[in-house]
Design an enzyme around this catalytic site. Structure first.
Site, PDB file in Angstrom:
ATOM      1  N   GLY A  50     -10.185 -51.837   5.490  1.00 14.50           N
ATOM      2  CA  GLY A  50      -9.429 -52.974   5.052  1.00 14.50           C
ATOM      3  C   GLY A  50      -8.004 -52.363   5.090  1.00 14.50           C
ATOM      4  O   GLY A  50      -7.574 -51.427   5.355  1.00 14.50           O
ATOM      5  N   SER A 109      -4.752 -46.842   4.826  1.00 15.89           N
ATOM      6  CA  SER A 109      -5.376 -45.442   5.465  1.00 15.89           C
ATOM      7  C   SER A 109      -4.781 -45.049   6.780  1.00 15.89           C
ATOM      8  O   SER A 109      -4.730 -43.925   7.064  1.00 15.89           O
ATOM      9  CB  SER A 109      -6.923 -45.781   5.372  1.00 15.89           C
ATOM     10  OG  SER A 109      -7.012 -46.934   6.214  1.00 15.89           O
ATOM     11  N   VAL A 157      -9.377 -51.414   9.922  1.00 18.94           N
ATOM     12  CA  VAL A 157     -10.488 -49.987   9.653  1.00 18.94           C
ATOM     13  C   VAL A 157     -10.438 -49.676   7.902  1.00 18.94           C
ATOM     14  O   VAL A 157      -9.213 -49.373   7.549  1.00 18.94           O
ATOM     15  CB  VAL A 157      -9.639 -48.850  10.352  1.00 18.94           C
ATOM     16  CG1 VAL A 157     -10.486 -47.713  10.196  1.00 18.94           C
ATOM     17  CG2 VAL A 157      -9.531 -49.236  11.987  1.00 18.94           C
ATOM     18  N   HIS A 162      -4.160 -52.729  12.646  1.00 15.70           N
ATOM     19  CA  HIS A 162      -4.965 -51.321  12.829  1.00 15.70           C
ATOM     20  C   HIS A 162      -5.245 -50.941  11.319  1.00 15.70           C
ATOM     21  O   HIS A 162      -6.323 -50.162  11.174  1.00 15.70           O
ATOM     22  CB  HIS A 162      -4.338 -50.363  13.631  1.00 15.70           C
ATOM     23  CG  HIS A 162      -4.250 -50.765  15.381  1.00 15.70           C
ATOM     24  ND1 HIS A 162      -4.312 -49.638  16.159  1.00 15.70           N
ATOM     25  CD2 HIS A 162      -4.783 -52.094  16.058  1.00 15.70           C
ATOM     26  CE1 HIS A 162      -4.563 -50.279  17.435  1.00 15.70           C
ATOM     27  NE2 HIS A 162      -4.503 -51.579  17.254  1.00 15.70           N
ATOM     28  N   ASP A 163      -4.337 -51.233  10.452  1.00 20.63           N
ATOM     29  CA  ASP A 163      -4.696 -50.726   9.198  1.00 20.63           C
ATOM     30  C   ASP A 163      -5.852 -51.809   8.500  1.00 20.63           C
ATOM     31  O   ASP A 163      -6.815 -51.204   8.055  1.00 20.63           O
ATOM     32  CB  ASP A 163      -3.451 -50.727   8.226  1.00 20.63           C
ATOM     33  CG  ASP A 163      -3.867 -50.325   6.702  1.00 20.63           C
ATOM     34  OD1 ASP A 163      -4.615 -49.417   6.716  1.00 20.63           O
ATOM     35  OD2 ASP A 163      -3.425 -50.741   5.857  1.00 20.63           O
ATOM     36  N   THR A 172       2.786 -61.653  22.045  1.00 19.36           N
ATOM     37  CA  THR A 172       4.023 -62.378  22.247  1.00 19.36           C
ATOM     38  C   THR A 172       5.124 -61.203  22.331  1.00 19.36           C
ATOM     39  O   THR A 172       6.172 -61.357  22.883  1.00 19.36           O
ATOM     40  CB  THR A 172       4.480 -63.538  21.460  1.00 19.36           C
ATOM     41  OG1 THR A 172       5.722 -64.043  21.955  1.00 19.36           O
ATOM     42  CG2 THR A 172       4.840 -63.263  19.915  1.00 19.36           C
ATOM     43  N   ASP A 231       7.405 -65.733  19.697  1.00 20.77           N
ATOM     44  CA  ASP A 231       7.300 -67.114  19.807  1.00 20.77           C
ATOM     45  C   ASP A 231       6.094 -67.682  20.447  1.00 20.77           C
ATOM     46  O   ASP A 231       5.179 -66.827  20.445  1.00 20.77           O
ATOM     47  CB  ASP A 231       8.599 -67.545  20.750  1.00 20.77           C
ATOM     48  CG  ASP A 231       8.579 -66.484  22.056  1.00 20.77           C
ATOM     49  OD1 ASP A 231       7.544 -66.208  22.267  1.00 20.77           O
ATOM     50  OD2 ASP A 231       9.672 -66.636  22.840  1.00 20.77           O
ATOM     51  N   PRO A 249     -11.376 -53.824  18.465  1.00 17.83           N
ATOM     52  CA  PRO A 249     -11.862 -54.808  19.482  1.00 17.83           C
ATOM     53  C   PRO A 249     -11.276 -54.120  20.777  1.00 17.83           C
ATOM     54  O   PRO A 249      -9.945 -53.575  20.543  1.00 17.83           O
ATOM     55  CB  PRO A 249     -11.210 -55.986  19.277  1.00 17.83           C
ATOM     56  CG  PRO A 249     -10.439 -56.046  18.115  1.00 17.83           C
ATOM     57  CD  PRO A 249     -10.711 -54.970  17.359  1.00 17.83           C
TER      58      PRO A 249
HETATM   59  C1  HEM Z   1      -8.076 -59.556  19.363  1.00 17.61           C
HETATM   60  C2  HEM Z   1      -8.039 -58.273  20.084  1.00 17.61           C
HETATM   61  C3  HEM Z   1      -6.964 -57.121  20.502  1.00 17.61           C
HETATM   62  C4  HEM Z   1      -7.103 -56.508  21.270  1.00 17.61           C
HETATM   63  C5  HEM Z   1      -8.433 -56.073  22.211  1.00 17.61           C
HETATM   64  C6  HEM Z   1      -5.879 -55.554  21.495  1.00 17.61           C
HETATM   65  C7  HEM Z   1      -5.465 -54.562  22.317  1.00 17.61           C
HETATM   66  C8  HEM Z   1      -4.229 -54.018  22.269  1.00 17.61           C
HETATM   67  C9  HEM Z   1      -3.816 -53.257  23.336  1.00 17.61           C
HETATM   68  C10 HEM Z   1      -4.784 -52.306  24.222  1.00 17.61           C
HETATM   69  C11 HEM Z   1      -2.522 -53.009  23.156  1.00 17.61           C
HETATM   70  C12 HEM Z   1      -1.762 -51.934  23.911  1.00 17.61           C
HETATM   71  C13 HEM Z   1      -1.364 -50.857  23.264  1.00 17.61           C
HETATM   72  C14 HEM Z   1      -0.715 -49.586  24.059  1.00 17.61           C
HETATM   73  O1  HEM Z   1      -0.847 -49.670  25.223  1.00 17.61           O
HETATM   74  O2  HEM Z   1      -0.129 -48.965  23.301  1.00 17.61           O
HETATM   75  C15 HEM Z   1      -2.143 -53.933  22.245  1.00 17.61           C
HETATM   76  C16 HEM Z   1      -0.571 -54.141  21.867  1.00 17.61           C
HETATM   77  C17 HEM Z   1      -0.403 -54.624  20.734  1.00 17.61           C
HETATM   78  N1  HEM Z   1      -0.940 -55.611  20.129  1.00 17.61           N
HETATM   79 FE1  HEM Z   1      -2.901 -55.865  20.247  1.00 17.61          FE
HETATM   80  N2  HEM Z   1      -5.031 -56.191  20.434  1.00 17.61           N
HETATM   81  C18 HEM Z   1      -5.810 -57.203  19.883  1.00 17.61           C
HETATM   82  C19 HEM Z   1      -5.125 -57.958  18.778  1.00 17.61           C
HETATM   83  C20 HEM Z   1      -3.958 -57.857  18.305  1.00 17.61           C
HETATM   84  C21 HEM Z   1      -3.582 -58.338  16.956  1.00 17.61           C
HETATM   85  C22 HEM Z   1      -4.610 -59.181  15.932  1.00 17.61           C
HETATM   86  C23 HEM Z   1      -2.476 -58.136  16.682  1.00 17.61           C
HETATM   87  C24 HEM Z   1      -1.636 -58.333  15.393  1.00 17.61           C
HETATM   88  C25 HEM Z   1      -1.706 -59.169  14.421  1.00 17.61           C
HETATM   89  C26 HEM Z   1      -2.032 -57.233  17.899  1.00 17.61           C
HETATM   90  C27 HEM Z   1      -0.566 -56.805  17.949  1.00 17.61           C
HETATM   91  C28 HEM Z   1      -0.150 -56.079  19.035  1.00 17.61           C
HETATM   92  C29 HEM Z   1       1.127 -55.807  19.321  1.00 17.61           C
HETATM   93  C30 HEM Z   1       2.351 -56.338  18.580  1.00 17.61           C
HETATM   94  C31 HEM Z   1       1.199 -55.010  20.583  1.00 17.61           C
HETATM   95  C32 HEM Z   1       2.316 -54.281  21.357  1.00 17.61           C
HETATM   96  C33 HEM Z   1       2.486 -52.824  20.641  1.00 17.61           C
HETATM   97  C34 HEM Z   1       3.760 -52.267  21.038  1.00 17.61           C
HETATM   98  O3  HEM Z   1       4.736 -52.728  21.675  1.00 17.61           O
HETATM   99  O4  HEM Z   1       3.772 -50.949  20.670  1.00 17.61           O
HETATM  100  N3  HEM Z   1      -3.059 -57.155  18.765  1.00 17.61           N
HETATM  101  N4  HEM Z   1      -3.021 -54.551  21.633  1.00 17.61           N
END
Ligand code: HEM
Length: 302
Positions: free
Chosen positions: A53, A57, A51, A47-48, A171, A230, A140
């Site tokens: 870069g 921020s 938005v 998220h950093d 994962t 994993d 996204p």
């Molecule tokens: C490809 C597009 C992506 C979308 C649409 C997306 C969307 C989301 C959403 C909606 C959540 C749930 C947040 C919540 O309920 O609080 C989430 C969780 C998460 N996302 Fe993504 N994400 C994407 C890519 C990524 C990327 C690139 C990363 C890191 C490299 C990432 C890491 C995570 C992690 C680790 C969680 C779990 C967070 C937690 O347990 O608090 N996501 N994501």
């Protein structure tokens, strides 16, 4: 700035030789206190970087800052970053950027700790931004189809391979049920379950995320376990057990689907993830004289 501007592995070799050790020691010493933290840090880095870069921020506190935007409400890791920054300021004041701390702590806590080794070298030398606005937070959507995801990543100079590998971050961690119930109860407005979702998995999700879940209800991102980094996300994905539409969308494109198949192998996934997370970590990095080195991560220098 582009990727080539951030090419130092040991930016702090002279200015703060113990910087990386300090980050790692503080991070690893707090590991047992918060098992949810690795996922929070990984998402914080994403998220950093997406938005304005990778300029920290996301860490700035003010009523209109990025932190206030909807998707950032469930982030975490800020207290750990404060502790690291405080120690670094004692050791080498004004030298180590908050943006680099995010990159280092992500490697050390989100991924490497479980392997008891630093899995990759982090390019350092990022500087901190001074602008943080919730209105800049365009990320996204979990409802996005493949083309939207591809476009979003391409706008940051990231490829389809980066998109698939970085999606493997799912994962780890948990998601609010609100992102999932539309796939379970109201898909396409006709009351059904998303046909792209494995039926048995959908039934088990309905137990955790009922039709009208409590606002705080969450579900594991990865049915194969949400505390370990994993390849099980990809194993689940291939069984149509990706949690979001945006996860399932990766199977809708032949190139992405092939990559996702290959990433079921842990070694292949880890190698690709390391490459992609480093590429993500270079997005929009401020270097040279741009930006500043904040004295504390929550506020710009006065
Ligand atoms: C490809 C597009 C992506 C979308 C649409 C997306 C969307 C989301 C959403 C909606 C959540 C749930 C947040 C919540 O309920 O609080 C989430 C969780 C998460 N996302 Fe993504 N994400 C994407 C890519 C990524 C990327 C690139 C990363 C890191 C490299 C990432 C890491 C995570 C992690 C680790 C969680 C779990 C967070 C937690 O347990 O608090 N996501 N994501």
């Amino acid at each position: 700035m582009n990727e080539t501007d951030l090419h130092h592995f040991q930016h702090y070799q002279n200015s703060c030789p113990s910087a990386e050790a300090i980050v790692k020691n503080i991070t690893w010493s707090q590991v047992s206190s918060n098992p949810a933290l690795p996922a929070k840090l990984l998402r914080l880095f994403f998220h950093d970087c997406f938005v304005k870069g990778c300029d920290a921020s996301i860490l700035l506190d003010n009523p209109q800052s990025e932190k206030q935007a909807g998707p950032n409400q469930s982030l975490g890791g800020f207290v750990l970053i404060d502790a690291i920054k405080a120690q670094l300021e004692k050791q080498c004041p004004g030298k180590v950027s908050c943006a680099d701390i995010i990159a280092l702590v992500t490697r050390d806590r989100a991924v490497s700790f479980q392997f008891k080794a630093s899995l990759w070298q982090v390019e350092t030398g990022r500087r901190d931004g001074t602008v943080s606005l919730a209105s800049n937070v365009i990320l996204p959507s979990p409802l996005s189809g493949f083309d939207g995801l591809k476009q979003s990543f391409a706008s940051k100079g990231l490829s389809v391979s980066d998109l698939v590998a970085l999606s493997g971050a799912h994962t780890m961690g948990r998601a609010n049920c609100a992102f999932v119930t539309p796939r379970l109860f109201t898909f396409n407005g006709n009351g059904g379950v998303d046909p792209l979702l494995d039926a048995a998995y959908a039934n088990s999700l309905k137990k955790t995320c009922p039709r009208a879940p409590p606002a705080a209800a969450t579900v594991e991102m990865d049915p194969g376990g949400s505390l370990k980094f994993d390849a099980s996300y990809f194993v689940a994905l291939k069984k149509n057990q990706g949690l979001f539409l945006s996860d399932a969308a990766l199977l809708q494109d032949p190139v992405a689907a092939k990559l996702a198949s290959g990433f079921q192998d842990q070694k292949t996934f880890l190698a690709a993830f390391v490459q992609s997370v480093r590429r993500m970590g270079a997005v929009g990095a401020l270097t040279g004289n741009a930006g500043q080195i904040r004295k504390q991560c929550r506020a710009v220098n006065s």
